[in-house]
Design an enzyme around this catalytic site. Structure first.
Site, PDB file in Angstrom:
ATOM      1  N   LYS A  11       0.810  -1.225   0.000  1.00 52.05           N
ATOM      2  CA  LYS A  11       0.000   0.000   0.000  1.00 52.05           C
ATOM      3  C   LYS A  11       0.849   1.284   0.000  1.00 52.05           C
ATOM      4  CE  LYS A  11      -3.950  -2.137   2.319  1.00 52.05           C
ATOM      5  NZ  LYS A  11      -4.972  -1.973   3.383  1.00 52.05           N
ATOM      6  N   TYR A  51     -12.422  -1.756  -3.651  1.00 55.83           N
ATOM      7  CA  TYR A  51     -12.893  -1.952  -2.270  1.00 55.83           C
ATOM      8  C   TYR A  51     -14.416  -1.791  -2.159  1.00 55.83           C
ATOM      9  CZ  TYR A  51      -8.293  -2.174   0.037  1.00 55.83           C
ATOM     10  OH  TYR A  51      -7.049  -2.567   0.491  1.00 55.83           O
ATOM     11  N   PHE A  59     -15.233   3.998   7.155  1.00 55.76           N
ATOM     12  CA  PHE A  59     -13.874   4.371   6.742  1.00 55.76           C
ATOM     13  C   PHE A  59     -13.658   4.297   5.226  1.00 55.76           C
ATOM     14  CE2 PHE A  59     -13.835  -0.141   8.074  1.00 55.76           C
ATOM     15  CZ  PHE A  59     -13.408  -0.759   6.885  1.00 55.76           C
ATOM     16  N   ARG A  87      -1.747 -14.334   4.757  1.00 56.56           N
ATOM     17  CA  ARG A  87      -2.415 -13.649   5.870  1.00 56.56           C
ATOM     18  C   ARG A  87      -1.609 -13.772   7.161  1.00 56.56           C
ATOM     19  NH1 ARG A  87      -7.222 -11.744   4.660  1.00 56.56           N
ATOM     20  NH2 ARG A  87      -8.150 -11.905   6.730  1.00 56.56           N
ATOM     21  N   THR A  93      -5.086  -7.097  10.842  1.00 57.74           N
ATOM     22  CA  THR A  93      -5.385  -5.822  10.154  1.00 57.74           C
ATOM     23  C   THR A  93      -4.901  -4.620  10.952  1.00 57.74           C
ATOM     24  OG1 THR A  93      -7.362  -6.847   9.205  1.00 57.74           O
ATOM     25  CG2 THR A  93      -7.262  -4.436   9.168  1.00 57.74           C
ATOM     26  N   ASN A 114      -2.025   0.308   6.717  1.00 60.87           N
ATOM     27  CA  ASN A 114      -1.481  -0.932   7.279  1.00 60.87           C
ATOM     28  C   ASN A 114      -0.601  -1.718   6.309  1.00 60.87           C
ATOM     29  OD1 ASN A 114      -3.536  -1.806   5.678  1.00 60.87           O
ATOM     30  ND2 ASN A 114      -4.569  -3.063   7.221  1.00 60.87           N
ATOM     31  N   HIS A 117      -2.326  -5.422   1.700  1.00 56.29           N
ATOM     32  CA  HIS A 117      -3.639  -6.069   1.574  1.00 56.29           C
ATOM     33  C   HIS A 117      -3.401  -7.481   1.074  1.00 56.29           C
ATOM     34  CE1 HIS A 117      -7.717  -7.008   0.265  1.00 56.29           C
ATOM     35  NE2 HIS A 117      -7.154  -7.466  -0.844  1.00 56.29           N
ATOM     36  N   GLU A 128      -9.915 -10.510  -7.352  1.00 55.44           N
ATOM     37  CA  GLU A 128      -8.905  -9.455  -7.190  1.00 55.44           C
ATOM     38  C   GLU A 128      -7.759  -9.611  -8.184  1.00 55.44           C
ATOM     39  OE1 GLU A 128      -9.895  -8.651  -2.473  1.00 55.44           O
ATOM     40  OE2 GLU A 128      -7.976  -9.556  -2.979  1.00 55.44           O
TER      41      GLU A 128
HETATM   42  P1  CMP Z   1      -7.404  -4.475   3.876  1.00 53.70           P
HETATM   43  O1  CMP Z   1      -6.947  -5.832   4.258  1.00 53.70           O
HETATM   44  O2  CMP Z   1      -6.827  -3.868   2.662  1.00 53.70           O
HETATM   45  O3  CMP Z   1      -9.011  -4.490   3.716  1.00 53.70           O
HETATM   46  C1  CMP Z   1      -9.821  -3.371   3.976  1.00 53.70           C
HETATM   47  C2  CMP Z   1      -9.056  -2.226   4.539  1.00 53.70           C
HETATM   48  O4  CMP Z   1      -9.827  -1.263   5.209  1.00 53.70           O
HETATM   49  C3  CMP Z   1      -8.116  -2.735   5.632  1.00 53.70           C
HETATM   50  O5  CMP Z   1      -7.089  -3.501   5.096  1.00 53.70           O
HETATM   51  C4  CMP Z   1      -7.698  -1.425   6.273  1.00 53.70           C
HETATM   52  O6  CMP Z   1      -6.676  -0.777   5.559  1.00 53.70           O
HETATM   53  C5  CMP Z   1      -8.973  -0.624   6.146  1.00 53.70           C
HETATM   54  N1  CMP Z   1      -9.652  -0.542   7.441  1.00 53.70           N
HETATM   55  C6  CMP Z   1     -10.185  -1.543   8.136  1.00 53.70           C
HETATM   56  N2  CMP Z   1     -10.709  -1.082   9.300  1.00 53.70           N
HETATM   57  C7  CMP Z   1     -10.472   0.247   9.316  1.00 53.70           C
HETATM   58  C8  CMP Z   1     -10.766   1.279  10.242  1.00 53.70           C
HETATM   59  N3  CMP Z   1     -11.409   1.036  11.373  1.00 53.70           N
HETATM   60  N4  CMP Z   1     -10.382   2.536   9.920  1.00 53.70           N
HETATM   61  C9  CMP Z   1      -9.748   2.796   8.750  1.00 53.70           C
HETATM   62  N5  CMP Z   1      -9.445   1.840   7.832  1.00 53.70           N
HETATM   63  C10 CMP Z   1      -9.794   0.587   8.123  1.00 53.70           C
END
Ligand code: CMP
Length: 140
Positions: A11, A51, A59, A87, A93, A114, A117, A128
């Site tokens: 990311k 997404y 969010f 994973r 996450t 984070n 993904h 995907e």
């Molecule tokens: P990802 O695994 O890419 O899938 C969905 C994404 O949403 C997740 O990683 C985070 O980057 C984001 N995400 C999930 N929960 C939150 C949250 N509470 N606030 C902001 N972003 C979030």
């Protein structure tokens, strides 16, 4: 378990900090092979489409802005039990919950930013992968 493929994104928070190589090394050390890779800069609309499953989440807008804020590296990873293995290597996450040594424990900045993904199931991996790559671009 046969060879499996999963989809991964490095990311914007990680590409901005020049962490692509360190993250790919984590995948490779875990026995995952990069069979497709491209560095691209998503538009906010493209991030939103990818997404779409999260469109109702509070969010969602912040997530789309972030994913369009800098380049990403989209990859297909191949290996035994690749979805679960990826994973495991990524960690939880929320980096506050991620096990030591995982990508998110070492590199992620917050639950939103984070670093990586990864697909959560074979069906989502197939969708995907097809969103970013043609069959000709998957080179085992
Ligand atoms: P990802 O695994 O890419 O899938 C969905 C994404 O949403 C997740 O990683 C985070 O980057 C984001 N995400 C999930 N929960 C939150 C949250 N509470 N606030 C902001 N972003 C979030």
């Amino acid at each position: 378990m046969a060879l499996q493929r999963t989809f991964s994104i490095i990311k914007p928070d990680a590409t901005k900090r020049n962490l692509t190589g360190k993250i790919v090394a984590k995948f490779e050390e875990a026995g995952l092979r990069v069979v497709a890779s491209k560095r691209i800069h998503l538009s906010k609309a493209q991030a939103g489409e990818f997404y779409a499953v999260h469109a109702e989440r509070p969010f969602y807008d912040e997530l789309c802005e972030f994913m369009a804020s800098a380049p990403i590296v989209a990859q297909v990873l191949e290996g035994e039990d690749a979805i679960a293995k990826n994973r495991e290597v990524m960690g939880a996450t929320n980096p506050a919950d991620a096990a030591p040594g995982t990508i998110r424990a070492e590199f992620a900045e917050s639950v939103g930013e984070n670093s990586v993904h990864g697909s959560d199931a074979p069906e989502t991996a197939a969708v995907e992968i097809a969103y970013f790559f043609s069959g000709l671009e998957l080179v085992g």
